[in-house]
Design a protein around this motif. Structure first.
Motif, PDB file in Angstrom:
ATOM      1  N   ILE A   1       0.873  -1.172   0.000  1.00  0.00           N
ATOM      2  CA  ILE A   1       0.000   0.000   0.000  1.00  0.00           C
ATOM      3  C   ILE A   1       0.906   1.217   0.000  1.00  0.00           C
ATOM      4  N   ASN A   2       0.969   1.903  -1.146  1.00  0.00           N
ATOM      5  CA  ASN A   2       1.994   2.918  -1.339  1.00  0.00           C
ATOM      6  C   ASN A   2       3.341   2.219  -1.144  1.00  0.00           C
ATOM      7  N   ASN A   3       4.178   2.658  -0.224  1.00  0.00           N
ATOM      8  CA  ASN A   3       5.439   1.968   0.042  1.00  0.00           C
ATOM      9  C   ASN A   3       5.381   1.095   1.285  1.00  0.00           C
ATOM     10  N   LEU A   4       4.178   0.923   1.814  1.00  0.00           N
ATOM     11  CA  LEU A   4       3.998   0.106   3.007  1.00  0.00           C
ATOM     12  C   LEU A   4       3.757  -1.345   2.593  1.00  0.00           C
ATOM     13  N   ILE A   5       4.655  -2.239   2.985  1.00  0.00           N
ATOM     14  CA  ILE A   5       4.543  -3.645   2.614  1.00  0.00           C
ATOM     15  C   ILE A   5       3.999  -4.430   3.803  1.00  0.00           C
TER      16      ILE A   5
ATOM     17  N   GLY B   1      -5.738  11.766  -5.935  1.00  0.00           N
ATOM     18  CA  GLY B   1      -4.499  10.999  -5.909  1.00  0.00           C
ATOM     19  C   GLY B   1      -3.697  11.115  -4.628  1.00  0.00           C
ATOM     20  N   THR B   2      -4.333  11.487  -3.508  1.00  0.00           N
ATOM     21  CA  THR B   2      -3.603  11.646  -2.253  1.00  0.00           C
ATOM     22  C   THR B   2      -3.902  10.551  -1.235  1.00  0.00           C
ATOM     23  N   ILE B   3      -4.900   9.719  -1.513  1.00  0.00           N
ATOM     24  CA  ILE B   3      -5.308   8.654  -0.597  1.00  0.00           C
ATOM     25  C   ILE B   3      -4.845   7.302  -1.141  1.00  0.00           C
ATOM     26  N   ASP B   4      -4.358   6.453  -0.245  1.00  0.00           N
ATOM     27  CA  ASP B   4      -3.851   5.143  -0.642  1.00  0.00           C
ATOM     28  C   ASP B   4      -4.768   3.990  -0.242  1.00  0.00           C
ATOM     29  N   LEU B   5      -5.696   4.251   0.687  1.00  0.00           N
ATOM     30  CA  LEU B   5      -6.587   3.191   1.155  1.00  0.00           C
ATOM     31  C   LEU B   5      -7.954   3.773   1.483  1.00  0.00           C
ATOM     32  N   ILE B   6      -9.003   3.126   1.001  1.00  0.00           N
ATOM     33  CA  ILE B   6     -10.373   3.431   1.387  1.00  0.00           C
ATOM     34  C   ILE B   6     -10.850   2.292   2.280  1.00  0.00           C
ATOM     35  N   ASP B   7     -11.171   2.610   3.525  1.00  0.00           N
ATOM     36  CA  ASP B   7     -11.605   1.638   4.527  1.00  0.00           C
ATOM     37  C   ASP B   7     -13.127   1.734   4.631  1.00  0.00           C
TER      38      ASP B   7
ATOM     39  N   GLU C   1      -0.943  17.688  -8.379  1.00  0.00           N
ATOM     40  CA  GLU C   1      -0.251  18.969  -8.369  1.00  0.00           C
ATOM     41  C   GLU C   1       1.219  18.800  -8.034  1.00  0.00           C
ATOM     42  N   SER C   2       1.545  17.782  -7.279  1.00  0.00           N
ATOM     43  CA  SER C   2       2.938  17.569  -6.901  1.00  0.00           C
ATOM     44  C   SER C   2       3.744  16.881  -7.994  1.00  0.00           C
ATOM     45  N   GLY C   3       3.059  16.530  -9.099  1.00  0.00           N
ATOM     46  CA  GLY C   3       3.757  15.907 -10.206  1.00  0.00           C
ATOM     47  C   GLY C   3       3.794  14.405 -10.135  1.00  0.00           C
ATOM     48  N   ASP C   4       3.147  13.808  -9.133  1.00  0.00           N
ATOM     49  CA  ASP C   4       3.131  12.353  -9.023  1.00  0.00           C
ATOM     50  C   ASP C   4       2.301  11.748 -10.138  1.00  0.00           C
ATOM     51  N   SER C   5       2.717  10.602 -10.628  1.00  0.00           N
ATOM     52  CA  SER C   5       1.907   9.823 -11.553  1.00  0.00           C
ATOM     53  C   SER C   5       1.315   8.664 -10.777  1.00  0.00           C
ATOM     54  N   ARG C   6       0.020   8.432 -10.964  1.00  0.00           N
ATOM     55  CA  ARG C   6      -0.678   7.506 -10.093  1.00  0.00           C
ATOM     56  C   ARG C   6      -1.694   6.717 -10.889  1.00  0.00           C
ATOM     57  N   THR C   7      -1.766   5.429 -10.673  1.00  0.00           N
ATOM     58  CA  THR C   7      -2.780   4.613 -11.322  1.00  0.00           C
ATOM     59  C   THR C   7      -3.884   4.309 -10.342  1.00  0.00           C
ATOM     60  N   LYS C   8      -5.040   3.942 -10.914  1.00  0.00           N
ATOM     61  CA  LYS C   8      -6.195   3.617 -10.094  1.00  0.00           C
ATOM     62  C   LYS C   8      -5.874   2.484  -9.124  1.00  0.00           C
ATOM     63  N   ASN C   9      -5.135   1.520  -9.577  1.00  0.00           N
ATOM     64  CA  ASN C   9      -4.893   0.333  -8.763  1.00  0.00           C
ATOM     65  C   ASN C   9      -3.991   0.605  -7.577  1.00  0.00           C
ATOM     66  N   GLN C  10      -3.420   1.821  -7.493  1.00  0.00           N
ATOM     67  CA  GLN C  10      -2.593   2.138  -6.338  1.00  0.00           C
ATOM     68  C   GLN C  10      -3.454   2.346  -5.090  1.00  0.00           C
ATOM     69  N   ILE C  11      -4.704   2.684  -5.246  1.00  0.00           N
ATOM     70  CA  ILE C  11      -5.591   2.816  -4.099  1.00  0.00           C
ATOM     71  C   ILE C  11      -6.110   1.433  -3.736  1.00  0.00           C
ATOM     72  N   LYS C  12      -5.921   1.049  -2.495  1.00  0.00           N
ATOM     73  CA  LYS C  12      -6.403  -0.240  -2.020  1.00  0.00           C
ATOM     74  C   LYS C  12      -7.703  -0.047  -1.236  1.00  0.00           C
TER      75      LYS C  12
ATOM     76  N   LYS D   1     -13.266  -8.679  -3.727  1.00  0.00           N
ATOM     77  CA  LYS D   1     -14.155  -7.689  -3.122  1.00  0.00           C
ATOM     78  C   LYS D   1     -13.405  -6.684  -2.248  1.00  0.00           C
ATOM     79  N   ALA D   2     -12.200  -7.011  -1.876  1.00  0.00           N
ATOM     80  CA  ALA D   2     -11.350  -6.116  -1.089  1.00  0.00           C
ATOM     81  C   ALA D   2      -9.908  -6.561  -1.249  1.00  0.00           C
ATOM     82  N   ASP D   3      -8.986  -5.666  -0.918  1.00  0.00           N
ATOM     83  CA  ASP D   3      -7.561  -5.984  -1.004  1.00  0.00           C
ATOM     84  C   ASP D   3      -7.009  -6.467   0.326  1.00  0.00           C
ATOM     85  N   ILE D   4      -7.535  -5.916   1.413  1.00  0.00           N
ATOM     86  CA  ILE D   4      -7.157  -6.347   2.752  1.00  0.00           C
ATOM     87  C   ILE D   4      -8.426  -6.453   3.594  1.00  0.00           C
ATOM     88  N   VAL D   5      -8.324  -7.156   4.708  1.00  0.00           N
ATOM     89  CA  VAL D   5      -9.472  -7.338   5.590  1.00  0.00           C
ATOM     90  C   VAL D   5      -9.089  -6.876   6.989  1.00  0.00           C
TER      91      VAL D   5
END
Length: 417
Positions: A38-42, A291-297, A345-356, A377-381
């Motif tokens: 999740i982002n750089n969190l493994i 593009g600033t959120i990495d996880l929707i809970d 705005e920060s210049g990051d390139s981001r794909t949809k699949n980066q959001i978990k 149905k989800a990436d993590i539980v």
């Protein structure tokens, strides 16, 4: 694995609590026990300890103590991949109760860091849920008498205070009438989330979750049942979500871009006139574009005393499934053409699949977790109360799925039957 403070090193073939070793009667590792980034969190597996309030801080201090150290360290020894600390107040008046944890002052950092260091020593990641209770503040811990009503601000115990909210609408007849927040109050609260994020970084957290669910302050702003404002923070959908977007922007301005940031949403208010799944989908589409959120809970409920919830095993998983389908839809550029990435705005390139996407709610077995993940149905539980029943539930989930995992080394005898 990090080397623990014992007079020996871990064996070379030891992968760490919660990580598969050899398989028994199956040919491949269940998805439950595969790592995810999740982002750089493994995360070493897909099992996360959901935030659960402990109401155990003493003397209105908000300071975590040995209860929290033992409580959270047990989950780490038991093999959870990520432990998210309980709802932690960004302002003193934002606590649910006088015994809640806080992060409104630098004095909270050392006790948190002690717990974080312990958890990290078991190769488990640590997050914090930043929160403000709004009109649901100033109450008794739920396991005490009179827990379903507010403590008045002038109570002789000194355990009550004046509560605030988007509008002067009480949660129910037993709760205090909130003072409507001024625009200055709102801006101060947004700054408090930012300051809390700075402290969370100093304490050593790997992940922040912004609590926008369960009827607490941000959720109160989102919902038309609790937000009757007529200024820029109320009325139409765009105005009602403004405080959340500004909090996210404020937190991300100090929380490094390579560190994971999530938001917990009550996807459905479970009332006819409240926040609903259609609103959630619209909000997630906006969050996805930012593009600033990495996880929707994905959770639900908590903002209306009139809610009618059909509770059953995995009852909230359909919400995550719906959000996951949005996340997997290709982004559109400003010109309207399909694209796999979007520039921020920060210049990051981001794909949809980066959001978990995560799910939570009455998930109690390895088979349930695996079915959710296998069906996409989800990436993590996230698991809550089951961990209270059994802090070593990850071991149980492995047994459910007939997969052998490493136990905490000192508990290796428990692997033998």
């Amino acid at each position: 694995m990090q080397e623990f403070t014992y007079p020996y090193k871990y064996p070379k073939n030891y992968k760490g609590s919660g990580v598969p070793t050899t398989l028994s009667t199956i040919d491949e590792v269940p998805k439950t026990f595969t790592p995810i980034e999740i982002n750089n969190l493994i995360l070493k597996n897909r099992i996360v300890v959901s935030p659960m309030c402990q109401y155990s801080c003493k003397n209105n201090s908000g300071l975590m103590n040995d209860w929290h150290l033992i409580h959270y360290s047990n989950f780490a020894k038991g093999g959870a991949a990520l432990i998210i600390f309980e709802s932690t107040a960004v302002q003193q008046e934002g606590r649910i109760s006088y015994a809640d944890a806080g992060v409104w002052d630098d004095c909270h950092i050392p006790s948190m860091r002690k717990i974080i260091d312990s958890i990290h020593s078991f190769d488990t990641c640590v997050g914090i849920q930043l929160s403000h209770a709004g009109r649901k503040a100033s109450t008794q811990p739920p396991f005490l008498e009179n827990s379903r009503q507010s403590i008045p601000e002038n109570d002789p115990s000194g355990n009550g205070w004046k509560v605030v909210g988007p509008s002067p609408i009480r949660y129910n007849d037993n709760m205090s009438m909130p003072r409507e927040m001024s625009v200055e109050d709102i801006h101060n609260t947004i700054q408090a989330f930012k300051d809390a994020a700075i402290r969370s970084l100093k304490a050593g957290f790997d992940f922040i979750e912004i609590h926008a669910a369960h009827g607490y302050l941000i959720n109160q702003f989102l919902s038309p049942t609790s937000n009757k404002r007529t200024d820029q923070y109320g009325g139409n959908f765009v105005n009602r979500i403004r405080i959340l977007l500004e909090i996210i922007e404020s937190v991300r301005s100090v929380w490094p871009r390579n560190k994971a940031l999530g938001v917990r949403l009550s996807c459905e208010e479970w009332t006819n006139d409240g926040w609903n799944m259609e609103d959630t989908i619209h909000l997630v589409e906006i969050l996805n574009q930012l593009g600033t959120i990495d996880l929707i809970d994905c959770s639900s409920g908590g903002n209306s005393s009139n809610q009618k919830i059909n509770v059953s095993p995995m009852y909230q998983t359909p919400f995550a499934n719906s959000i996951k389908s949005i996340i997997n839809t290709p982004l559109r550029t400003s010109g309207g053409s399909s694209s796999s990435s979007s520039s921020t705005e920060s210049g990051d390139s981001r794909t949809k699949n980066q959001i978990k996407v995560s799910t939570v709610g009455l998930i109690t077995s390895g088979n349930e977790i695996e079915s959710i993940l296998q069906d996409g149905k989800a990436d993590i539980v996230m698991v809550g109360r089951q961990f209270l029943r059994n802090p070593f539930s990850v071991y149980q989930f492995a047994n459910d799925l007939n997969v052998k995992i490493d136990y905490q080394l000192q508990y290796y005898l428990a692997q033998r039957k």
